[in-house]
Design an enzyme around this catalytic site. Structure first.
Site, PDB file in Angstrom:
ATOM      1  N   ASP A  54      -2.308  31.009   3.135  1.00  0.00           N
ATOM      2  CA  ASP A  54      -3.552  30.168   2.854  1.00  0.00           C
ATOM      3  C   ASP A  54      -4.148  30.508   1.486  1.00  0.00           C
ATOM      4  OD1 ASP A  54      -3.867  31.685   4.740  1.00  0.00           O
ATOM      5  OD2 ASP A  54      -5.743  31.271   5.467  1.00  0.00           O
ATOM      6  N   ASN A  55      -4.241  32.141   1.738  1.00  0.00           N
ATOM      7  CA  ASN A  55      -4.654  32.868   1.026  1.00  0.00           C
ATOM      8  C   ASN A  55      -3.825  33.260  -0.882  1.00  0.00           C
ATOM      9  OD1 ASN A  55      -6.829  33.123   3.316  1.00  0.00           O
ATOM     10  ND2 ASN A  55      -5.608  35.238   3.737  1.00  0.00           N
TER      11      ASN A  55
HETATM   12  P1  AMP Z   1      -9.295  33.622   6.948  1.00  0.00           P
HETATM   13  O1  AMP Z   1      -8.609  34.774   7.294  1.00  0.00           O
HETATM   14  O2  AMP Z   1     -10.550  33.548   6.045  1.00  0.00           O
HETATM   15  O3  AMP Z   1      -8.182  33.535   5.618  1.00  0.00           O
HETATM   16  O4  AMP Z   1      -9.268  32.150   7.860  1.00  0.00           O
HETATM   17  C1  AMP Z   1      -7.916  31.827   8.466  1.00  0.00           C
HETATM   18  C2  AMP Z   1      -8.620  30.553   9.034  1.00  0.00           C
HETATM   19  O5  AMP Z   1      -9.660  30.464   9.618  1.00  0.00           O
HETATM   20  C3  AMP Z   1      -8.848  29.074   7.290  1.00  0.00           C
HETATM   21  O6  AMP Z   1      -8.934  27.888   7.879  1.00  0.00           O
HETATM   22  C4  AMP Z   1     -10.419  29.942   8.151  1.00  0.00           C
HETATM   23  O7  AMP Z   1     -11.091  28.123   7.910  1.00  0.00           O
HETATM   24  C5  AMP Z   1     -10.444  29.966   9.412  1.00  0.00           C
HETATM   25  N1  AMP Z   1     -10.973  30.488   9.952  1.00  0.00           N
HETATM   26  C6  AMP Z   1     -12.379  31.821   9.415  1.00  0.00           C
HETATM   27  N2  AMP Z   1     -13.245  32.163  10.045  1.00  0.00           N
HETATM   28  C7  AMP Z   1     -13.685  31.380  10.905  1.00  0.00           C
HETATM   29  C8  AMP Z   1     -14.898  31.005  11.177  1.00  0.00           C
HETATM   30  N3  AMP Z   1     -16.347  32.112  11.674  1.00  0.00           N
HETATM   31  N4  AMP Z   1     -14.602  29.835  12.055  1.00  0.00           N
HETATM   32  C9  AMP Z   1     -14.132  28.739  11.888  1.00  0.00           C
HETATM   33  N5  AMP Z   1     -12.910  29.185  10.871  1.00  0.00           N
HETATM   34  C10 AMP Z   1     -12.419  29.733  10.710  1.00  0.00           C
HETATM   35 MG    MG Z   2      -8.117  31.685   4.222  1.00  0.00          MG
END
Ligand code: AMP
Ligand code: MG
Length: 489
Positions: free
Chosen positions: A254-255
């Site tokens: 996803d990144n």
């Molecule tokens: P990330 O690690 O930022 O790439 O996020 C991975 C997933 O977790 C993505 O679907 C984000 O939208 C979700 N996510 C990360 N932090 C939060 C949060 N505080 N609340 C809701 N979803 C989150």
């Molecule tokens: Mg992400």
């Protein structure tokens, strides 16, 4: 006094909202208590055709805080599903909203996204929010990456929300306004392949072609070409990361953006002492996303992308798999090509010799053996200022240096041309962990943004080799080898 009606410059379109409904959920941001601008990127705003004077204001803060929807926006949360540390999960924008696509004065289309804007149907257990520290961190690092000449999402603004959020402790909440070529991810394709009909997958692929690769959208083998183009972009991108010692930290699918931009700055950092095993993310206990693994992980993620495209590559599954495998097999060669040309430039080479690869790897091995700082070693080589550098006086390095000098002698460029070439490819300064942390600490805990502004100024032209940058390049007093960032959430 009546104020003249000032144009904001928003020129939003919403092409993503015209994709099949399964790809998103329309919703507004969850309003926040009192949005306050912490930092605003005037130069970026202007380049996007926005009126920086009007938007660097309380009214602007209301937009970046999600309390005011800009003209023409149709906010939505995107759906996606992908591999996190190798495990497949349903994801989606759990704390972000796409406001729309700004059409710039140059006719480019860029996503305007709020990150930290509240809960969405994809939030799972999360609060949909983000903290000031990590959002400022993304601002600093993404702008530094841009200045380094590396494709990346940009940061337009960070606002504090006036609300506390609960993490390890209570922390002040913030929202980042992110600007990106798009937010289409490998994981968007994975979502389409897993839960969409073939028409949905095709709609996403056609949309991606139109948006990022219009020159090939009419080709008969356009879906294969799409895959090949993404492979090319990622090979070039990861080679750039390696060149400057950047460690993304969470290369989940996803990144990884289809556009080839670096996206989602969480627990990322720049390497100090050269070591391919360097990991910064506290959650990466296995070292899956270590510096030296990044090219392999990129290849792995691209294989996941290729799998999603199989039904579009050939109606016969076996043949589709063969086509996909042939495309994926190109990645390592492409990556190595970009890596080698980047590293040749770092040691001042203009022409090519078969032994260059070995010469470069030997230098890296010496750096690893002697725990030499990655950035500063190349700066020392560039300036010919080895006195005091980590490798100075090591007999094996002296021996390497003699061979390097001999190699430089086998090209026609002058000494000065070599130095200029090296300066353009070896940043004099990078966002060092300790500097970034210091800037964040001052900002978050003391409301003092001066350190952060100084840091941003120094990082604005990392190849300038100014005296301030030389000062900044001095290594941290306490170089903590167990440094970890906890900034993903
Ligand atoms: P990330 O690690 O930022 O790439 O996020 C991975 C997933 O977790 C993505 O679907 C984000 O939208 C979700 N996510 C990360 N932090 C939060 C949060 N505080 N609340 C809701 N979803 C989150
Ligand atoms: Mg992400």
């Amino acid at each position: 006094m009546q104020q003249a009606k000032l144009e904001t410059g928003w020129n939003l379109d919403n092409s993503y909202a015209r994709l099949p409904q399964i790809f998103f959920t329309s919703q507004g941001a969850v309003p926040v208590e009192s949005p306050k601008l912490l930092i605003f990127n005037t130069l970026l705003a202007t380049s996007l055709g926005l009126n920086a004077e009007v938007l660097n204001s309380e009214k602007g803060a209301a937009v970046y805080g999600g309390n005011l929807t800009p003209e023409g926006a149709e906010p939505l949360a995107q759906a996606y599903a992908g591999h996190q540390f190798g495990n497949f999960n349903m994801l989606g924008d759990g704390r972000a909203l796409l406001l729309g696509e700004q059409i710039t004065p140059q006719g480019e289309r860029v996503d305007i996204q709020l990150k930290g804007s509240g809960r969405t149907p994809y939030s799972r257990g999360g609060d949909g929010r983000a903290a000031v520290g990590p959002m400022l961190r993304e601002y600093i690092i993404s702008e530094a990456m841009h200045a380094l000449g590396i494709p990346t999402t940009r940061s337009l603004a960070v606002v504090s929300t006036g609300e506390n959020i609960v993490r390890e402790t209570q922390r002040p909440g913030a929202i980042l306004t992110r600007v990106a070529a798009s937010h289409i991810r490998v994981a968007t394709f994975q979502y389409a392949a897993r839960w969409g009909a073939i028409e949905d997958l095709r709609a996403l692929a056609d949309y991606t072609l139109q948006r990022h690769f219009p020159q090939i959208q009419g080709d008969e083998d356009r879906y294969l070409r799409l895959l090949q183009e993404v492979i090319k972009l990622q090979a070039a991108l990861i080679a750039q990361w390696q060149r400057v010692g950047f460690i993304h930290g969470v290369m989940n699918t996803d990144n990884m953006a289809i556009s080839g931009e670096t996206i989602d700055y969480g627990p990322c950092a720049f390497m100090d002492a050269y070591n391919p095993g360097t990991v910064f993310s506290s959650i990466d206990t296995q070292g899956r996303y270590a510096y030296g693994n990044q090219p392999y992980i990129a290849g792995w993620n691209l294989a996941r992308l290729a799998e999603t495209l199989l039904p579009l590559l050939h109606e016969d599954e076996e043949q589709a798999v063969q086509i996909a495998q042939d495309a994926i097999a190109q990645f390592s060669e492409l990556y190595h090509y970009h890596w080698l040309s980047g590293m040749r430039a770092k040691i001042g080479l203009f022409n090519e010799e078969a032994e260059d690869d070995t010469l470069i790897k030997e230098l890296l091995e010496l750096m690893e053996k002697h725990s030499a700082d990655y950035t500063n070693t190349f700066v020392a080589l560039t300036l010919g200022a080895l006195e005091g550098s980590d490798l100075n006086g090591e007999p094996d390095f002296t021996e390497w240096h003699v061979r390097w000098q001999a190699r430089l002698g086998r090209q026609s460029e002058s000494k000065d041309e070599v130095i200029q070439h090296m300066k353009r490819n070896n940043p004099a300064v990078i966002p060092r962990n300790d500097r970034v942390e210091e800037a964040l600490e001052r900002a978050e805990n003391h409301g003092d943004y001066s350190v952060m502004h100084q840091l941003l100024a120094i990082l604005q032209d990392p190849y300038a080799y100014t005296p301030e940058q030389a000062e900044n390049a001095i290594l941290p007093v306490s170089c903590d080898p167990s440094y970890r960032t906890f900034c993903g959430t």
